[in-house]
Design a protein around this motif. Structure first.
Motif, PDB file in Angstrom:
ATOM      1  N   UNK A 116       0.826  -1.205   0.000  1.00  0.00           N
ATOM      2  CA  UNK A 116       0.000   0.000   0.000  1.00  0.00           C
ATOM      3  C   UNK A 116       0.863   1.259   0.000  1.00  0.00           C
ATOM      4  N   UNK A 117       1.981   1.206   0.710  1.00  0.00           N
ATOM      5  CA  UNK A 117       2.895   2.345   0.732  1.00  0.00           C
ATOM      6  C   UNK A 117       3.540   2.546  -0.635  1.00  0.00           C
ATOM      7  N   UNK A 118       3.892   1.444  -1.291  1.00  0.00           N
ATOM      8  CA  UNK A 118       4.489   1.530  -2.627  1.00  0.00           C
ATOM      9  C   UNK A 118       3.514   2.163  -3.607  1.00  0.00           C
ATOM     10  N   UNK A 119       2.269   1.737  -3.555  1.00  0.00           N
ATOM     11  CA  UNK A 119       1.259   2.293  -4.456  1.00  0.00           C
ATOM     12  C   UNK A 119       1.066   3.786  -4.184  1.00  0.00           C
ATOM     13  N   UNK A 120       1.068   4.176  -2.919  1.00  0.00           N
ATOM     14  CA  UNK A 120       0.948   5.596  -2.579  1.00  0.00           C
ATOM     15  C   UNK A 120       2.119   6.393  -3.158  1.00  0.00           C
ATOM     16  N   UNK A 121       3.321   5.817  -3.073  1.00  0.00           N
ATOM     17  CA  UNK A 121       4.492   6.476  -3.652  1.00  0.00           C
ATOM     18  C   UNK A 121       4.366   6.606  -5.166  1.00  0.00           C
ATOM     19  N   UNK A 122       3.892   5.535  -5.806  1.00  0.00           N
ATOM     20  CA  UNK A 122       3.782   5.534  -7.261  1.00  0.00           C
ATOM     21  C   UNK A 122       2.744   6.531  -7.751  1.00  0.00           C
ATOM     22  N   UNK A 123       1.684   6.733  -6.988  1.00  0.00           N
ATOM     23  CA  UNK A 123       0.554   7.525  -7.455  1.00  0.00           C
ATOM     24  C   UNK A 123       0.561   8.964  -6.968  1.00  0.00           C
ATOM     25  N   UNK A 124       1.446   9.306  -6.025  1.00  0.00           N
ATOM     26  CA  UNK A 124       1.444  10.640  -5.429  1.00  0.00           C
ATOM     27  C   UNK A 124       2.645  11.435  -5.909  1.00  0.00           C
ATOM     28  N   UNK A 125       2.392  12.652  -6.387  1.00  0.00           N
ATOM     29  CA  UNK A 125       3.484  13.490  -6.885  1.00  0.00           C
ATOM     30  C   UNK A 125       4.157  14.257  -5.752  1.00  0.00           C
ATOM     31  N   UNK A 126       3.385  14.744  -4.782  1.00  0.00           N
ATOM     32  CA  UNK A 126       3.956  15.488  -3.669  1.00  0.00           C
ATOM     33  C   UNK A 126       3.563  14.872  -2.340  1.00  0.00           C
ATOM     34  N   UNK A 127       4.552  14.498  -1.532  1.00  0.00           N
ATOM     35  CA  UNK A 127       4.297  13.866  -0.238  1.00  0.00           C
ATOM     36  C   UNK A 127       4.880  14.759   0.843  1.00  0.00           C
ATOM     37  N   UNK A 128       4.112  15.041   1.881  1.00  0.00           N
ATOM     38  CA  UNK A 128       4.565  15.926   2.949  1.00  0.00           C
ATOM     39  C   UNK A 128       5.793  15.352   3.642  1.00  0.00           C
ATOM     40  N   UNK A 129       6.577  16.242   4.287  1.00  0.00           N
ATOM     41  CA  UNK A 129       7.780  15.789   4.975  1.00  0.00           C
ATOM     42  C   UNK A 129       7.437  14.802   6.080  1.00  0.00           C
ATOM     43  N   UNK A 130       6.352  15.066   6.800  1.00  0.00           N
ATOM     44  CA  UNK A 130       5.954  14.156   7.865  1.00  0.00           C
ATOM     45  C   UNK A 130       5.615  12.781   7.307  1.00  0.00           C
ATOM     46  N   UNK A 131       4.905  12.775   6.181  1.00  0.00           N
ATOM     47  CA  UNK A 131       4.521  11.499   5.583  1.00  0.00           C
ATOM     48  C   UNK A 131       5.751  10.761   5.057  1.00  0.00           C
ATOM     49  N   UNK A 132       6.719  11.490   4.533  1.00  0.00           N
ATOM     50  CA  UNK A 132       7.943  10.865   4.046  1.00  0.00           C
ATOM     51  C   UNK A 132       8.672  10.143   5.175  1.00  0.00           C
ATOM     52  N   UNK A 133       8.750  10.785   6.340  1.00  0.00           N
ATOM     53  CA  UNK A 133       9.403  10.152   7.489  1.00  0.00           C
ATOM     54  C   UNK A 133       8.632   8.916   7.934  1.00  0.00           C
ATOM     55  N   UNK A 134       7.303   8.976   7.832  1.00  0.00           N
ATOM     56  CA  UNK A 134       6.475   7.826   8.204  1.00  0.00           C
ATOM     57  C   UNK A 134       6.730   6.645   7.268  1.00  0.00           C
ATOM     58  N   UNK A 135       6.991   6.950   5.998  1.00  0.00           N
ATOM     59  CA  UNK A 135       7.305   5.888   5.044  1.00  0.00           C
ATOM     60  C   UNK A 135       8.533   5.101   5.504  1.00  0.00           C
ATOM     61  N   UNK A 136       9.610   5.823   5.793  1.00  0.00           N
ATOM     62  CA  UNK A 136      10.841   5.134   6.177  1.00  0.00           C
ATOM     63  C   UNK A 136      10.664   4.340   7.458  1.00  0.00           C
ATOM     64  N   UNK A 137       9.949   4.878   8.415  1.00  0.00           N
ATOM     65  CA  UNK A 137       9.707   4.170   9.673  1.00  0.00           C
ATOM     66  C   UNK A 137       8.948   2.868   9.411  1.00  0.00           C
ATOM     67  N   UNK A 138       7.936   2.935   8.548  1.00  0.00           N
ATOM     68  CA  UNK A 138       7.173   1.732   8.213  1.00  0.00           C
ATOM     69  C   UNK A 138       8.029   0.741   7.439  1.00  0.00           C
ATOM     70  N   UNK A 139       8.802   1.224   6.486  1.00  0.00           N
ATOM     71  CA  UNK A 139       9.675   0.345   5.700  1.00  0.00           C
ATOM     72  C   UNK A 139      10.626  -0.426   6.613  1.00  0.00           C
ATOM     73  N   UNK A 140      11.177   0.263   7.609  1.00  0.00           N
ATOM     74  CA  UNK A 140      12.150  -0.377   8.493  1.00  0.00           C
ATOM     75  C   UNK A 140      11.523  -1.462   9.366  1.00  0.00           C
ATOM     76  N   UNK A 141      10.209  -1.410   9.542  1.00  0.00           N
ATOM     77  CA  UNK A 141       9.526  -2.421  10.355  1.00  0.00           C
ATOM     78  C   UNK A 141       9.102  -3.637   9.529  1.00  0.00           C
ATOM     79  N   UNK A 142       9.359  -3.595   8.227  1.00  0.00           N
ATOM     80  CA  UNK A 142       8.940  -4.662   7.318  1.00  0.00           C
ATOM     81  C   UNK A 142      10.151  -5.414   6.789  1.00  0.00           C
TER      82      UNK A 142
END
Length: 420
Positions: free
Chosen positions: A293-319
């Motif tokens: 779901x995170x990958x799809x959000x990255x693929x489909x979103x042109x601008x992601x907030x800084x807070x959301x970007x940090x949340x991506x990495x935190x989630x990635x590291x838990x997977x």
């Protein structure tokens, strides 16, 4: 129950004849069949009553819209072509399946039960919709569909939805490679012998290559494997098996899915086709979910907030770690610190020179010279220490390889160093 029915299909077995294994979905889930071993030996595997296929068709009908449901159910049951309104809804549903990787999600547990050699990658499934020519012509003329619904933009790009012509006689690879790729082919309705992909297991190790699908060429190949598939059944086979489209691929009715799985694949498989994703992106971690779901959000979103970007990495590291999603994140993010974190993760953890090189290329493109230099060192370490991989090829190909070998990776270091 497993039945080796090769003798019935092909006569007395011989060294040049691969048998066909018939299994139940539960046999695979419970580990009662070594699917990878069977495929690697040249056997063709039929799996019956696959519940995710049945769930997938229900979802396909739902996504096509409530007005399309009755026509699609009739289409699947009897073959009566749907109206243009319903076809338009079906095309949107097929695109939703592709963009959201729904077949990969549905089938992930099935493939995981096979205990395939890692890294394993999924292509997401190629849709094949075959309808009478007059129906396709009317769809083209209606202006309701995109041009790429009928003809893909590039040979390695996303496939068209309406199958333009029957495939030639081919093996999926026509040049040297170092992975094992298999196909899972299934219709979304019952299919008789004329409506099923033609596979020639008795020619598995014979030096016969791509050719036009003429009556003379088909006659020279001899008998293909014959069987029927009920809705929910699928055929699995090594992509290097000679195969071609079903007999009823011109003017008939078919909606099928051709799902490819790349096994022991240490790159992105882009030398075959773009769009493969690591199977680990579909692993579900309790309390976290999965990466897809995170990958799809990255693929489909042109601008992601800084807070959301940090949340991506935190989630990635838990997977479970896999390189492709970190590199996607790095290519889509402008925050240099977060980009550096993602690339450092890949450079330090990947066991494969391909991914280290990709991380270095992104670092160089973003002006991160120090990180690009770290990647260069890692590429050299991995390429020079590269272990010889299993030889999965069953015939020798004369075409030059186009996957990145260790020598090519070492040569790329100079280019990377100059740009770093």
């Amino acid at each position: 129950m497993l039945r080796d029915i090769g003798k019935r299909l092909f006569g007395k077995p011989s060294k040049s004849t691969a048998s066909l294994v018939d299994a139940e979905y539960s046999d695979v889930l419970n580990g009662r069949i070594d699917v990878f071993g069977a495929l690697r030996s040249g056997q063709v595997v039929l799996v019956r009553n696959i519940e995710p296929i049945k769930a997938g068709r229900l979802k396909m009908i739902e996504l096509a819209g409530p007005k399309a449901a009755s026509e699609l159910e009739l289409f699947y049951r009897t073959g009566v072509p749907p109206s243009l309104d319903t076809l338009q809804g079906l095309s949107h549903a097929i695109k939703d399946f592709r963009s959201k990787r729904l077949w990969s999600r549905l089938l992930h547990d099935f493939f995981s039960a096979m205990e395939l050699p890692n890294p394993t990658r999924y292509d997401g499934g190629i849709p094949r919709l075959v309808l009478p020519p007059e129906v396709v012509d009317a769809a083209k003329a209606s202006g309701r569909f995109e041009g790429t619904d009928f003809q893909r933009a590039t040979p390695a790009g996303l496939t068209e939805i309406f199958m333009p012509t029957p495939a030639n006689i081919h093996r999926d690879f026509n040049r040297p490679h170092h992975l094992f790729q298999f196909n899972m082919w299934f219709p979304l309705h019952d299919a008789d012998a004329d409506g099923i992909l033609r596979v020639y297991p008795h020619l598995y190790r014979e030096p016969i290559f791509d050719q036009n699908c003429t009556p003379e060429a088909l006659a020279a190949l001899g008998k293909h494997a014959e069987f029927t598939l009920a809705f929910g059944d699928a055929i699995l086979f090594h992509g290097e098996q000679l195969h071609t489209s079903p007999i009823g691929s011109s003017g008939g009715r078919r909606q099928s899915v051709d799902f490819r799985v790349a096994v022991d694949c240490h790159d992105d498989n882009g030398h075959y086709r773009q769009g493969f994703l690591s199977s680990r992106n579909f692993d579900v971690v309790p309390g976290v979910g999965s990466a897809i779901d995170l990958i799809i959000e990255l693929e489909e979103t042109s601008g992601i907030s800084e807070q959301r970007q940090a949340e991506f990495l935190k989630a990635f590291d838990a997977l479970p770690f896999t390189e492709d999603r970190y590199l996607l994140f790095a290519s889509k993010t402008i925050d240099q610190q977060l980009v550096a974190q993602a690339l450092h993760k890949v450079i330090s953890l990947t066991p494969d020179y391909f991914w280290a090189l990709k991380a270095g290329e992104i670092a160089a493109s973003k002006g991160m010279g120090s990180l690009a230099s770290d990647a260069l060192i890692r590429v050299r370490q991995l390429a020079e220490g590269h272990d010889k991989r299993p030889d999965y090829m069953v015939v020798q190909y004369s075409n030059a390889p186009n996957e990145l070998g260790p020598d090519a990776a070492l040569a790329a270091i100079d280019r990377l160093g100059q740009s770093a």
